[in-house]
Design a protein around this motif. Structure first.
Motif, PDB file in Angstrom:
ATOM      1  N   GLN A 254       7.201  -0.540  -4.270  1.00  0.00           N
ATOM      2  CA  GLN A 254       8.167  -0.792  -3.201  1.00  0.00           C
ATOM      3  C   GLN A 254       7.533  -0.807  -1.815  1.00  0.00           C
ATOM      4  O   GLN A 254       8.082  -1.400  -0.885  1.00  0.00           O
ATOM      5  CB  GLN A 254       9.281   0.263  -3.246  1.00  0.00           C
ATOM      6  CG  GLN A 254      10.142   0.167  -4.499  1.00  0.00           C
ATOM      7  CD  GLN A 254      11.325   1.125  -4.468  1.00  0.00           C
ATOM      8  OE1 GLN A 254      11.525   1.842  -3.492  1.00  0.00           O
ATOM      9  NE2 GLN A 254      12.092   1.150  -5.540  1.00  0.00           N
ATOM     10  N   ARG A 255       6.398  -0.118  -1.659  1.00  0.00           N
ATOM     11  CA  ARG A 255       5.713  -0.095  -0.361  1.00  0.00           C
ATOM     12  C   ARG A 255       4.554  -1.083  -0.380  1.00  0.00           C
ATOM     13  O   ARG A 255       3.590  -0.896  -1.116  1.00  0.00           O
ATOM     14  CB  ARG A 255       5.190   1.307  -0.053  1.00  0.00           C
ATOM     15  CG  ARG A 255       6.278   2.344   0.136  1.00  0.00           C
ATOM     16  CD  ARG A 255       5.677   3.686   0.525  1.00  0.00           C
ATOM     17  NE  ARG A 255       6.683   4.718   0.714  1.00  0.00           N
ATOM     18  CZ  ARG A 255       6.424   5.966   1.104  1.00  0.00           C
ATOM     19  NH1 ARG A 255       5.167   6.326   1.367  1.00  0.00           N
ATOM     20  NH2 ARG A 255       7.390   6.838   1.240  1.00  0.00           N
ATOM     21  N   ASN A 256       4.671  -2.106   0.419  1.00  0.00           N
ATOM     22  CA  ASN A 256       3.657  -3.153   0.480  1.00  0.00           C
ATOM     23  C   ASN A 256       2.770  -2.921   1.698  1.00  0.00           C
ATOM     24  O   ASN A 256       3.221  -3.013   2.842  1.00  0.00           O
ATOM     25  CB  ASN A 256       4.333  -4.532   0.559  1.00  0.00           C
ATOM     26  CG  ASN A 256       3.353  -5.662   0.396  1.00  0.00           C
ATOM     27  OD1 ASN A 256       2.198  -5.557   0.801  1.00  0.00           O
ATOM     28  ND2 ASN A 256       3.809  -6.755  -0.196  1.00  0.00           N
ATOM     29  N   ALA A 257       1.503  -2.617   1.453  1.00  0.00           N
ATOM     30  CA  ALA A 257       0.593  -2.286   2.556  1.00  0.00           C
ATOM     31  C   ALA A 257       0.412  -3.430   3.538  1.00  0.00           C
ATOM     32  O   ALA A 257       0.189  -3.208   4.738  1.00  0.00           O
ATOM     33  CB  ALA A 257      -0.767  -1.869   1.991  1.00  0.00           C
ATOM     34  N   SER A 258       0.486  -4.657   3.053  1.00  0.00           N
ATOM     35  CA  SER A 258       0.286  -5.816   3.934  1.00  0.00           C
ATOM     36  C   SER A 258       1.579  -6.281   4.592  1.00  0.00           C
ATOM     37  O   SER A 258       1.572  -7.192   5.428  1.00  0.00           O
ATOM     38  CB  SER A 258      -0.337  -6.971   3.151  1.00  0.00           C
ATOM     39  OG  SER A 258       0.399  -7.246   1.972  1.00  0.00           O
ATOM     40  N   SER A 259       2.693  -5.657   4.239  1.00  0.00           N
ATOM     41  CA  SER A 259       3.975  -5.995   4.850  1.00  0.00           C
ATOM     42  C   SER A 259       4.784  -4.712   5.038  1.00  0.00           C
ATOM     43  O   SER A 259       5.786  -4.487   4.378  1.00  0.00           O
ATOM     44  CB  SER A 259       4.746  -6.995   3.966  1.00  0.00           C
ATOM     45  OG  SER A 259       5.966  -7.365   4.586  1.00  0.00           O
ATOM     46  N   PRO A 260       4.335  -3.843   5.958  1.00  0.00           N
ATOM     47  CA  PRO A 260       4.939  -2.510   6.088  1.00  0.00           C
ATOM     48  C   PRO A 260       6.321  -2.538   6.729  1.00  0.00           C
ATOM     49  O   PRO A 260       6.621  -3.378   7.571  1.00  0.00           O
ATOM     50  CB  PRO A 260       3.944  -1.767   6.976  1.00  0.00           C
ATOM     51  CG  PRO A 260       3.303  -2.846   7.797  1.00  0.00           C
ATOM     52  CD  PRO A 260       3.208  -4.039   6.891  1.00  0.00           C
ATOM     53  N   THR A 261       7.153  -1.601   6.319  1.00  0.00           N
ATOM     54  CA  THR A 261       8.451  -1.402   6.947  1.00  0.00           C
ATOM     55  C   THR A 261       8.260  -0.539   8.201  1.00  0.00           C
ATOM     56  O   THR A 261       7.177  -0.007   8.456  1.00  0.00           O
ATOM     57  CB  THR A 261       9.416  -0.689   5.985  1.00  0.00           C
ATOM     58  OG1 THR A 261       8.871   0.611   5.668  1.00  0.00           O
ATOM     59  CG2 THR A 261       9.580  -1.481   4.692  1.00  0.00           C
ATOM     60  N   ARG A 262       9.337  -0.355   8.966  1.00  0.00           N
ATOM     61  CA  ARG A 262       9.247   0.497  10.153  1.00  0.00           C
ATOM     62  C   ARG A 262       8.906   1.928   9.765  1.00  0.00           C
ATOM     63  O   ARG A 262       8.130   2.608  10.440  1.00  0.00           O
ATOM     64  CB  ARG A 262      10.571   0.467  10.917  1.00  0.00           C
ATOM     65  CG  ARG A 262      10.854  -0.861  11.621  1.00  0.00           C
ATOM     66  CD  ARG A 262      12.152  -0.786  12.416  1.00  0.00           C
ATOM     67  NE  ARG A 262      12.439  -2.038  13.105  1.00  0.00           N
ATOM     68  CZ  ARG A 262      13.519  -2.255  13.845  1.00  0.00           C
ATOM     69  NH1 ARG A 262      14.415  -1.269  13.998  1.00  0.00           N
ATOM     70  NH2 ARG A 262      13.711  -3.426  14.443  1.00  0.00           N
ATOM     71  N   GLY A 263       9.507   2.396   8.675  1.00  0.00           N
ATOM     72  CA  GLY A 263       9.217   3.742   8.215  1.00  0.00           C
ATOM     73  C   GLY A 263       7.749   3.910   7.856  1.00  0.00           C
ATOM     74  O   GLY A 263       7.135   4.936   8.184  1.00  0.00           O
ATOM     75  N   MET A 264       7.181   2.922   7.189  1.00  0.00           N
ATOM     76  CA  MET A 264       5.764   2.975   6.848  1.00  0.00           C
ATOM     77  C   MET A 264       4.903   2.971   8.094  1.00  0.00           C
ATOM     78  O   MET A 264       3.908   3.711   8.183  1.00  0.00           O
ATOM     79  CB  MET A 264       5.383   1.785   5.955  1.00  0.00           C
ATOM     80  CG  MET A 264       5.872   1.876   4.522  1.00  0.00           C
ATOM     81  SD  MET A 264       5.390   0.430   3.553  1.00  0.00           S
ATOM     82  CE  MET A 264       3.595   0.566   3.569  1.00  0.00           C
TER      83      MET A 264
END
Length: 252
Positions: free
Chosen positions: A219-229
């Motif tokens: 669910q967590r994509n390092a190359s497309s981070p969310t604001r939380g990430m």
């Protein structure tokens, strides 16, 4: 005299022998139980033997998830790289994100573990207390998901691995079997997949993005981070820059 013999013979109870088929069935059951017990003992001991084998630098272990991908004909991408060929930014970011006490515990961080047990007994939501060594043992020999059975198997494996492997070897194995996306295993494949660079050239920002994605790489994509990430990445970057003595055991 013949009559007496006949009377005595008639008075003796006849022995009823167990049917041959019944004895054969019981024997088969006992054999099956014995084989199952031997298999269980083998499955319990095999990881410890493999830990010893994996201490050899030229051996390149695979995880249970990688084996599952092969069995299901999905395949996977993993390119093994030695720790010296991995950017120091990765070492600092992953250690500060996953296990800040990695250099100081014996495979299990008992202080963190006690806190989790207290939270569980109080009915509170528990945080993760898995060390890098524990995650490595789980990835190599066990399965995903939370259960007391898995944790009970994981703890002695981690402690044994910590006595057999150096800290550098543990981290090298972990970084080469960790999942960073569907079918993406190891830091080299992750660096190429997410940032189009080799693991040796990852910046601190890129390494922190990869570290933050580790708990849930699907669910967590390092190359497309969310604001939380992105917020977490800033925290990991600060910790990595100030890591100092926390990563001293990895310095070769």
């Amino acid at each position: 005299m013949d009559g007496r013999v006949d009377i005595e013979a008639e008075g003796k109870p006849e022995r009823k022998e167990a049917p041959v088929r019944s004895r054969g069935f019981l024997s088969s059951v006992r054999g099956a139980v014995r084989r199952l017990l031997l298999l269980a003992v083998f499955l319990l001991l095999a990881p410890y033997l493999l830990i010893v084998l994996y201490s050899v630098p030229s051996v390149r272990p695979v995880s249970t998830l990688m084996v599952a991908d092969l069995v299901l004909l999905r395949g996977y991408d993993r390119q093994w790289v030695g720790l010296d060929d991995i950017s120091p930014n990765v070492v600092r970011a992953v250690m500060m994100s996953e296990d800040g006490q990695f250099c100081f515990h014996g495979g299990v961080d008992w202080t963190q573990m006690q806190g989790v047990v207290r939270q569980a007994l109080d009915g509170e939501a528990t945080r993760g207390a898995s060390t890098i060594t524990m995650q490595t043992a789980k990835n190599l020999f066990l399965w995903n998901g939370r259960s007391f059975v898995r944790k009970g198997l994981e703890l002695p494996l981690a402690m044994f691995a910590d006595t057999v492997w150096s800290k550098r070897r543990t981290l090298e194995i972990y970084l080469n079997i960790a999942e960073w996306g569907p079918g993406i295993y190891g830091i080299e494949a992750a660096a190429q997949h997410h940032f189009k660079v080799p693991a040796s050239r990852l910046t601190l920002r890129q390494a922190s993005l990869l570290a933050v994605s580790l708990p849930n790489p699907i669910q967590r994509n390092a190359s497309s981070p969310t604001r939380g990430m992105t917020r977490l990445v800033s925290v990991i970057e600060r910790r990595a820059r100030a890591s100092g003595d926390y990563i001293r055991c990895i310095e070769g």
